[in-house]
Design an enzyme around this catalytic site. Sequence first.
Site, PDB file in Angstrom:
ATOM      1  N   ASN A 188      -1.683   7.804   1.737  1.00 58.41           N
ATOM      2  CA  ASN A 188      -1.224   8.826   2.661  1.00 58.41           C
ATOM      3  C   ASN A 188      -0.503   8.200   3.872  1.00 58.41           C
ATOM      4  O   ASN A 188       0.628   8.586   4.213  1.00 58.41           O
ATOM      5  CB  ASN A 188      -2.484   9.602   3.102  1.00 58.41           C
ATOM      6  N   TRP A 189      -1.112   7.171   4.453  1.00 61.34           N
ATOM      7  CA  TRP A 189      -0.491   6.497   5.606  1.00 61.34           C
ATOM      8  C   TRP A 189       0.508   5.432   5.147  1.00 61.34           C
ATOM      9  O   TRP A 189       1.563   5.251   5.744  1.00 61.34           O
ATOM     10  CB  TRP A 189      -1.587   5.901   6.494  1.00 61.34           C
ATOM     11  N   GLY A 190       0.172   4.746   4.072  1.00 63.50           N
ATOM     12  CA  GLY A 190       1.079   3.709   3.554  1.00 63.50           C
ATOM     13  C   GLY A 190       2.451   4.291   3.244  1.00 63.50           C
ATOM     14  O   GLY A 190       3.498   3.725   3.615  1.00 63.50           O
ATOM     15  N   ALA A 197      -1.419  11.060   9.319  1.00 64.98           N
ATOM     16  CA  ALA A 197      -0.228  10.686   8.541  1.00 64.98           C
ATOM     17  C   ALA A 197       0.703  11.870   8.296  1.00 64.98           C
ATOM     18  O   ALA A 197       1.919  11.763   8.461  1.00 64.98           O
ATOM     19  CB  ALA A 197      -0.667  10.053   7.219  1.00 64.98           C
ATOM     20  N   GLY A 223       0.837  -1.203   0.000  1.00 62.63           N
ATOM     21  CA  GLY A 223       0.000   0.000   0.000  1.00 62.63           C
ATOM     22  C   GLY A 223       0.867   1.245   0.000  1.00 62.63           C
ATOM     23  O   GLY A 223       1.999   1.213   0.497  1.00 62.63           O
ATOM     24  N   SER A 224       0.352   2.324  -0.573  1.00 65.39           N
ATOM     25  CA  SER A 224       1.181   3.525  -0.734  1.00 65.39           C
ATOM     26  C   SER A 224       0.341   4.789  -0.770  1.00 65.39           C
ATOM     27  O   SER A 224       0.654   5.721  -1.503  1.00 65.39           O
ATOM     28  CB  SER A 224       1.987   3.407  -2.022  1.00 65.39           C
ATOM     29  N   ASN A 256     -12.169  11.952   8.272  1.00 59.51           N
ATOM     30  CA  ASN A 256     -13.583  11.627   8.498  1.00 59.51           C
ATOM     31  C   ASN A 256     -14.288  12.794   9.176  1.00 59.51           C
ATOM     32  O   ASN A 256     -15.392  13.185   8.791  1.00 59.51           O
ATOM     33  CB  ASN A 256     -13.704  10.365   9.361  1.00 59.51           C
ATOM     34  N   LYS A 275     -13.214   4.266  15.919  1.00 63.11           N
ATOM     35  CA  LYS A 275     -13.138   5.730  16.106  1.00 63.11           C
ATOM     36  C   LYS A 275     -13.487   6.467  14.813  1.00 63.11           C
ATOM     37  O   LYS A 275     -13.853   7.651  14.856  1.00 63.11           O
ATOM     38  CB  LYS A 275     -11.773   6.144  16.652  1.00 63.11           C
ATOM     39  N   LYS A 284      -7.217   0.494   9.354  1.00 67.54           N
ATOM     40  CA  LYS A 284      -8.257   0.826  10.326  1.00 67.54           C
ATOM     41  C   LYS A 284      -9.612   0.509   9.714  1.00 67.54           C
ATOM     42  O   LYS A 284     -10.135   1.270   8.896  1.00 67.54           O
ATOM     43  CB  LYS A 284      -8.153   2.294  10.744  1.00 67.54           C
TER      44      LYS A 284
END
Length: 418
Positions: free
Chosen positions: A13-15, A169, A10-11, A339, A272, A136
């Site tokens: 924003n967080w990846g 991120a 995965g790549s 979110n 969350k 998540k």
Amino acid sequence: SKKHKVCIVGSGNWGTTIAKVVAENTQQHGDVFEPEVQMWVFEEEYQIPKDSKHASTELASKPQKLTELINTLHENVKYLPDIPLPKNIIANPDLASAVHDATILVFNLPHQFIGRICDQLKGKIVPYARGISCIKGLEVSDKGCQLFSDSIGAKLGIYCGALSGANIATEVAQEKFSETTVAYEPPSMDSQHPTPSGTPGGSPHGSHLDLTQLDGQIQRPTRGSQKQRLMALPAEYPPLHHTNMTKLFHRPYFHVHLINDVAGVSLGGALKNIVALAAGFVDGLGWGDNAKAAVMRVGIVEEVKFGKTFFGDSVRTATFTEESCGVADLITSCSGGRNFRCAKMAVKEGKGIGEIEARELNGQKLQGTSTAYEVHEFLRSEGKEGEFPLFTAVWRILEGEKRPEDVPDMINVEARKA
Ligand code: NAD
Ligand code: 13P
């Protein structure tokens, strides 16, 4: 002896941020890891925008493959712009070649895509690989509600832990101080490489150890513990115990706390996202911080209750109240998360949240909307919608059955009892 090869699956924003963290650590801990980090990229063409600092380069003259942009500029210009990436990250559009020989797989992509990726990974990974899920979300199917760490582990026949925390991120990528929680219960054979007969050593090709006498069966997939036949790491690799797992993720700006409660860590991160939508709804009405705090209070209560009700006593309340993956993630997500921001804009502008997501996020994906539907489907199948009034309220607002103004009444337990 061999070193662990790491692949980030995965790549976004967080990846990409986690790839940066990991690549800094593989450089630093060359005794345990190979420096090069493969990052699997869902390939797409990307046109560098006119206001980018790369706009004057040849690459900006026409749309380019995202992998080529990442490998040339050492920046993920679409999903993590303006953050220089370590040169030992190699963006790879080919999933099978990205995971080839990787002993550590870090799963980090929007949860709706992981099922298909696991299908493609079957038979392509080394059988003694270990996984960490940074996803998540929850996997809801006719089998019930499963943690991604469990479903990835079961589908691929590997052990998979979880990483989750108060981790917007961009802040982590900018090396602003953050904490995270990693749940990793290393299979007992990973510390010392015992052979099936119990003597140290182990076959260089790995050896099967039946940890549970269940002979490969997953006991009940919703329980947050992986009961399956695992293959031991070959003896020439450094052990993958807590210390070496910590070395993979801990940075001076990103502090890791390791715990054993895999279900608690995963549930905090998934649930969350629903609460953050509720916080955005009430904030979008122009209501104050008290309203948001009320939503967050009920949210954490429902997170713990969901864990205890459906994942058993192994879920610890303290995971939600004391760890980054619990209350801290709730706070940060209800302050600056996507979110929260998109739900707030949707209410303020009177538009659908999907329309705001498409307009604002440049391809990044909200996890709260689909999770609200998935959790609602699961709660309905268990006949427990009424016991989770906030989660249910978010679903009803998304469905258009209720309005954000109705949240106080929907979460007013006293009135509901009367
Ligand atoms: P993202 O929101 O940036 O999503 C974009 C990614 O999805 C891109 O890599 C894109 O290529 C990929 N994608 C799009 N279509 C695809 C398809 N059909 N198949 C496979 N991939 C596809 O993703 P992210 O922010 O990296 O989020 C990954 C996980 O990390 C989520 O579960 C999220 O909740 C969690 N997380 C995100 C943050 C954050 O601040 N972004 C922080 C902590 C945890
Ligand atoms: P969002 O996906 O809502 O941006 O939340 C990010 C996050 O998980 C922060 O910990």
